[in-house]
Design a protein around this motif. Structure first.
Motif, PDB file in Angstrom:
ATOM      1  N   ILE A  72       0.832  -1.201   0.000  1.00 12.94           N
ATOM      2  CA  ILE A  72       0.000   0.000   0.000  1.00 12.94           C
ATOM      3  C   ILE A  72       0.870   1.256   0.000  1.00 12.94           C
ATOM      4  N   VAL A  73       0.418   2.283  -0.720  1.00 15.96           N
ATOM      5  CA  VAL A  73       1.046   3.609  -0.723  1.00 15.96           C
ATOM      6  C   VAL A  73      -0.002   4.585  -0.208  1.00 15.96           C
ATOM      7  N   PHE A  74       0.329   5.305   0.868  1.00 13.47           N
ATOM      8  CA  PHE A  74      -0.646   6.166   1.525  1.00 13.47           C
ATOM      9  C   PHE A  74      -0.683   7.570   0.926  1.00 13.47           C
ATOM     10  N   GLN A  75      -1.742   8.296   1.309  1.00 11.56           N
ATOM     11  CA  GLN A  75      -1.970   9.647   0.796  1.00 11.56           C
ATOM     12  C   GLN A  75      -0.875  10.621   1.210  1.00 11.56           C
ATOM     13  N   ASP A  76      -0.549  10.614   2.497  1.00  8.98           N
ATOM     14  CA  ASP A  76       0.394  11.600   3.040  1.00  8.98           C
ATOM     15  C   ASP A  76       1.744  10.932   3.277  1.00  8.98           C
ATOM     16  N   PRO A  77       2.696  11.107   2.364  1.00  6.38           N
ATOM     17  CA  PRO A  77       3.977  10.421   2.542  1.00  6.38           C
ATOM     18  C   PRO A  77       4.735  10.907   3.758  1.00  6.38           C
ATOM     19  N   PHE A  78       4.534  12.173   4.157  1.00  2.00           N
ATOM     20  CA  PHE A  78       5.271  12.680   5.313  1.00  2.00           C
ATOM     21  C   PHE A  78       4.803  11.996   6.591  1.00  2.00           C
ATOM     22  N   GLY A  79       3.487  11.694   6.647  1.00  2.00           N
ATOM     23  CA  GLY A  79       2.952  11.025   7.822  1.00  2.00           C
ATOM     24  C   GLY A  79       3.258   9.539   7.849  1.00  2.00           C
ATOM     25  N   SER A  80       3.496   8.931   6.688  1.00  2.00           N
ATOM     26  CA  SER A  80       3.722   7.482   6.634  1.00  2.00           C
ATOM     27  C   SER A  80       5.202   7.111   6.602  1.00  2.00           C
ATOM     28  N   LEU A  81       6.097   8.102   6.534  1.00  2.00           N
ATOM     29  CA  LEU A  81       7.538   7.831   6.556  1.00  2.00           C
ATOM     30  C   LEU A  81       8.096   8.198   7.927  1.00  2.00           C
ATOM     31  N   SER A  82       8.869   7.312   8.517  1.00  2.00           N
ATOM     32  CA  SER A  82       9.444   7.575   9.840  1.00  2.00           C
ATOM     33  C   SER A  82      10.460   8.711   9.759  1.00  2.00           C
ATOM     34  N   PRO A  83      10.286   9.768  10.570  1.00  2.00           N
ATOM     35  CA  PRO A  83      11.236  10.891  10.524  1.00  2.00           C
ATOM     36  C   PRO A  83      12.616  10.528  11.064  1.00  2.00           C
ATOM     37  N   ARG A  84      12.730   9.373  11.737  1.00  2.45           N
ATOM     38  CA  ARG A  84      13.996   8.967  12.353  1.00  2.45           C
ATOM     39  C   ARG A  84      14.794   8.003  11.487  1.00  2.45           C
ATOM     40  N   MET A  85      14.253   7.682  10.320  1.00  4.76           N
ATOM     41  CA  MET A  85      14.945   6.760   9.413  1.00  4.76           C
ATOM     42  C   MET A  85      15.324   7.485   8.133  1.00  4.76           C
ATOM     43  N   THR A  86      16.447   7.106   7.550  1.00  2.18           N
ATOM     44  CA  THR A  86      16.850   7.679   6.270  1.00  2.18           C
ATOM     45  C   THR A  86      16.010   7.071   5.152  1.00  2.18           C
ATOM     46  N   ALA A  87      16.067   7.699   3.987  1.00  3.22           N
ATOM     47  CA  ALA A  87      15.328   7.177   2.834  1.00  3.22           C
ATOM     48  C   ALA A  87      15.733   5.738   2.537  1.00  3.22           C
ATOM     49  N   GLY A  88      17.046   5.460   2.594  1.00  5.49           N
ATOM     50  CA  GLY A  88      17.540   4.115   2.326  1.00  5.49           C
ATOM     51  C   GLY A  88      17.001   3.099   3.317  1.00  5.49           C
ATOM     52  N   GLN A  89      16.960   3.474   4.608  1.00  4.74           N
ATOM     53  CA  GLN A  89      16.453   2.562   5.640  1.00  4.74           C
ATOM     54  C   GLN A  89      14.953   2.301   5.456  1.00  4.74           C
ATOM     55  N   ILE A  90      14.211   3.355   5.101  1.00  2.00           N
ATOM     56  CA  ILE A  90      12.767   3.225   4.897  1.00  2.00           C
ATOM     57  C   ILE A  90      12.473   2.272   3.746  1.00  2.00           C
ATOM     58  N   ILE A  91      13.176   2.456   2.637  1.00  2.00           N
ATOM     59  CA  ILE A  91      12.936   1.630   1.444  1.00  2.00           C
ATOM     60  C   ILE A  91      13.340   0.176   1.704  1.00  2.00           C
ATOM     61  N   ILE A 122       9.962  -2.294  -4.013  1.00  2.00           N
ATOM     62  CA  ILE A 122      11.196  -3.070  -3.844  1.00  2.00           C
ATOM     63  C   ILE A 122      10.883  -4.535  -3.541  1.00  2.00           C
ATOM     64  N   LEU A 123       9.684  -4.801  -3.030  1.00  2.00           N
ATOM     65  CA  LEU A 123       9.293  -6.180  -2.711  1.00  2.00           C
ATOM     66  C   LEU A 123       8.704  -6.908  -3.914  1.00  2.00           C
ATOM     67  N   ARG A 124       8.596  -6.181  -5.056  1.00  2.00           N
ATOM     68  CA  ARG A 124       8.030  -6.742  -6.280  1.00  2.00           C
ATOM     69  C   ARG A 124       6.640  -7.359  -6.014  1.00  2.00           C
ATOM     70  N   PRO A 125       5.700  -6.549  -5.519  1.00  4.67           N
ATOM     71  CA  PRO A 125       4.374  -7.062  -5.187  1.00  4.67           C
ATOM     72  C   PRO A 125       3.557  -7.397  -6.433  1.00  4.67           C
ATOM     73  N   LYS A 126       2.468  -8.101  -6.219  1.00  3.46           N
ATOM     74  CA  LYS A 126       1.545  -8.417  -7.314  1.00  3.46           C
ATOM     75  C   LYS A 126       0.450  -7.337  -7.427  1.00  3.46           C
ATOM     76  N   LEU A 127       0.060  -6.781  -6.270  1.00  3.86           N
ATOM     77  CA  LEU A 127      -0.976  -5.744  -6.248  1.00  3.86           C
ATOM     78  C   LEU A 127      -0.567  -4.632  -5.295  1.00  3.86           C
ATOM     79  N   VAL A 128      -0.831  -3.388  -5.705  1.00  2.33           N
ATOM     80  CA  VAL A 128      -0.522  -2.228  -4.868  1.00  2.33           C
ATOM     81  C   VAL A 128      -1.802  -1.408  -4.690  1.00  2.33           C
ATOM     82  N   VAL A 129      -2.127  -1.131  -3.438  1.00  6.64           N
ATOM     83  CA  VAL A 129      -3.232  -0.222  -3.124  1.00  6.64           C
ATOM     84  C   VAL A 129      -2.660   1.196  -3.048  1.00  6.64           C
ATOM     85  N   LEU A 130      -3.220   2.095  -3.840  1.00  4.00           N
ATOM     86  CA  LEU A 130      -2.759   3.486  -3.878  1.00  4.00           C
ATOM     87  C   LEU A 130      -3.883   4.356  -3.328  1.00  4.00           C
ATOM     88  N   ASP A 131      -3.730   4.812  -2.084  1.00  2.00           N
ATOM     89  CA  ASP A 131      -4.782   5.562  -1.396  1.00  2.00           C
ATOM     90  C   ASP A 131      -4.513   7.059  -1.515  1.00  2.00           C
TER      91      ASP A 131
END
Length: 538
Positions: A362-381, A436-445
């Protein structure tokens, strides 16, 4: 007569011993009874310019130039006079009412506060004025809403309350900063119509700030286009839309999600299906929590999505779109069979359900709210790689760099934190985390609703490219019908938990079968014929 005259405005902010220029030599005016739109992408200086007019900027701001209100220089006014002007002469309507309204005060208390401060109204007189204001902005049964708290109102109702507060003391100029950005298309149309009506009935002038040129086309008399703190073009709405001169204006006007997705092969397998899906939340009362009723969030929804196909789900807030998606992903309970990749997943739990998550992202509406502010982009991905043990023999950093390049990000930025990226870049990080997980289906909210128009187009193109390359199935939730038209093969229209209509994109956009769908189309496009333009797929 000129009400507001801004001459050679400059604004800079002190940061780390440097002066960061936000506005550079901006000049424009607002005449009595006129609507002027400040248009541009995030970071163009629109809101800073508007806040400067009433000296509402932070203490680290340095302001130059002149801001004249009916010929008087605002910079020379004493603080007491400035406080009187804020509300009496000029009022603000902010973008997000939930952050502007006090969660600890009722609606009546918040509007009365302004009346007490500026007019000395209290008691019965103040209450009568509050009811009059709520009636004027279209709040039904206003007496019953006086004791309501902000969280008890819908987004559209909260925005109407904000407008009532702005009108409380009879201002001559309303400054509206992105007042419709977070609203459904029908509510957006209602708020724009309300502002137009109030402009006529109250004799108001409007300074309207937005990144959405479709709104500007409907409401503005004159347009000022901003880029990088500078007004690059200004003129009447007819001139700017009919014959744009600056390349940036031309780029903004062209920035609309267009085209159609690639056709789905007849042999494409079904990735996800559901029959008669139902999500009802019980309403309980008393000490023993006796069930007295149900909130019918989703009521009898059936759907099927094939590999390489996008199902667009549209409807107003509260229609059940996100609840449907969460039920399909097994993040909330539901009734009715859900089949993913040929396996019935309705009853899965524990490790079996966790394994499923790799293929269902799933990919959420607000990326700032769904990404941890304490992790780097590389760690999040990379986080999902560790959770699911994907390709343990490969170098994880190489995999992150590969997917970052694929979504249009420089791998050199993987050590940065979310706050160091733009909104569009943060959304690309959220997409990379899922892909990065090569999913079969992605929910885009609502993945594009918080983004500028040009960035929106980029994200739509990125999602179409990834779908084309990997045969992804998408469940795409949005209230933006233009994006739905560009992304979707099939469309499902929801209202109050019910599926009111479903069919191919071509069928829904050219021949909507229900009054509700026709109302959505009219609110988005103004005319059903416009909804059918550009050859939506049939």
């Amino acid at each position: 007569m000129t009400l507001l005259d801004v001459k050679n405005l400059t604004v800079s902010f002190a940061q780390d011993g440097r002066q960061i220029e936000a506005v550079k030599g901006v000049s424009f005016s607002v005449n009595r009874g006129e609507t002027v739109a400040l248009v541009g992408e995030s970071g163009s200086g629109k809101s800073v310019t508007a806040l400067s007019t009433l000296k509402l900027l932070a203490d680290n701001a340095t302001v130059g130039g002149q801001i004249l209100w009916q010929g008087r220089d605002i910079a020379t006014l004493p603080e007491r006079e400035l406080r009187r002007m804020r509300g009496d002469d000029i009022s603000f309507i902010f973008q997000e009412p939930m952050t502007s309204l006090n969660p600890l005060h009722t609606i009546e208390r918040q509007i009365t506060e302004s009346l007490e401060l500026h007019q000395g109204l209290r008691g019965a007189k103040a209450r009568a004025r509050v009811i009059d204001l709520l009636t004027k902005v279209g709040i039904r049964d206003p007496e019953s809403r006086l004791s309501a708290w902000p969280h008890q109102l819908s987004g559209g109702q909260r925005q109407r309350v904000m407008i009532a507060m702005a009108l409380a003391n009879g201002p001559e100029l309303l400054i509206a900063d992105e007042p419709t950005t977070a609203l459904d298309v029908t509510i957006q149309a209602q708020i724009l119509e309300l502002l137009a009506d109030l402009k006529k009935s109250e004799g108001l002038s409007l300074l309207f700030i937005t990144h959405d040129l479709n709104i500007v086309r409907r409401i503005a008399d004159r347009v000022c286009v901003m880029q990088g703190g500078v007004i690059v073009e200004q003129g009447t709405a007819e001139e700017v839309f009919g014959n744009p001169q600056h390349p940036y204006t031309q780029k903004l006007l062209a920035a609309e999600a267009r085209g159609i997705p690639d056709p789905v092969p007849e042999s494409a397998p079904v990735v996800l299906s559901a029959e008669h899906l139902k999500v009802w939340f019980p309403i309980t009362k008393g000490f023993f929590k006796r069930v007295t009723g149900h909130v019918k969030a989703v009521n009898d929804a059936s759907l099927s999505i094939r590999a390489g196909e996008t199902l667009g789900v549209v409807g107003e807030s509260g229609s059940g779109k996100t609840t449907l998606a969460l039920a399909l992903m097994r993040l909330i309970g539901s009734e009715g069979p859900v089949v993913f990749m040929g396996q019935k997943i309705s009853g899965l739990a524990g490790s079996a359900l966790r394994d499923l998550r790799r293929d269902l992202q799933i990919v959420f509406q607000d990326p700032f709210g769904s990404l941890s502010p304490r992790m780097t982009a590389g760690q999040i991905i990379a986080e999902g790689l560790g959770v699911h043990g994907v390709e343990p023999g490969r170098n994880r950093e190489e995999m992150v760099a590969e997917i970052m390049r694929e979504v249009g990000l420089d791998p050199a930025m993987m050590t940065r934190y979310p706050h160091e990226f733009s909104g569009g870049q943060r959304q690309r990080i959220a997409i990379a985390r899922a892909m990065i997980l090569r999913p079969k289906l992605v929910v885009l909210d609502e993945p594009t609703s918080a983004l500028d128009m040009t960035v929106q187009v980029q994200i739509v193109e990125l999602l179409r490219d990834l779908q084309r390359k990997y045969g992804l199935a998408y469940l795409f939730i949005s209230h933006d019908l233009r994006v739905i038209r560009a992304m979707s093969h099939q469309v499902m229209v929801m209202r109050a938990g019910d599926v009111v209509e479903a069919g191919t994109t071509g069928q829904i956009f050219t021949s909507p079968a229900t009054d509700y769908t026709r109302a959505l189309m009219k609110a988005a496009f103004g005319d059903l014929q416009l909804a059918a333009e550009e050859g939506a797929p049939v």
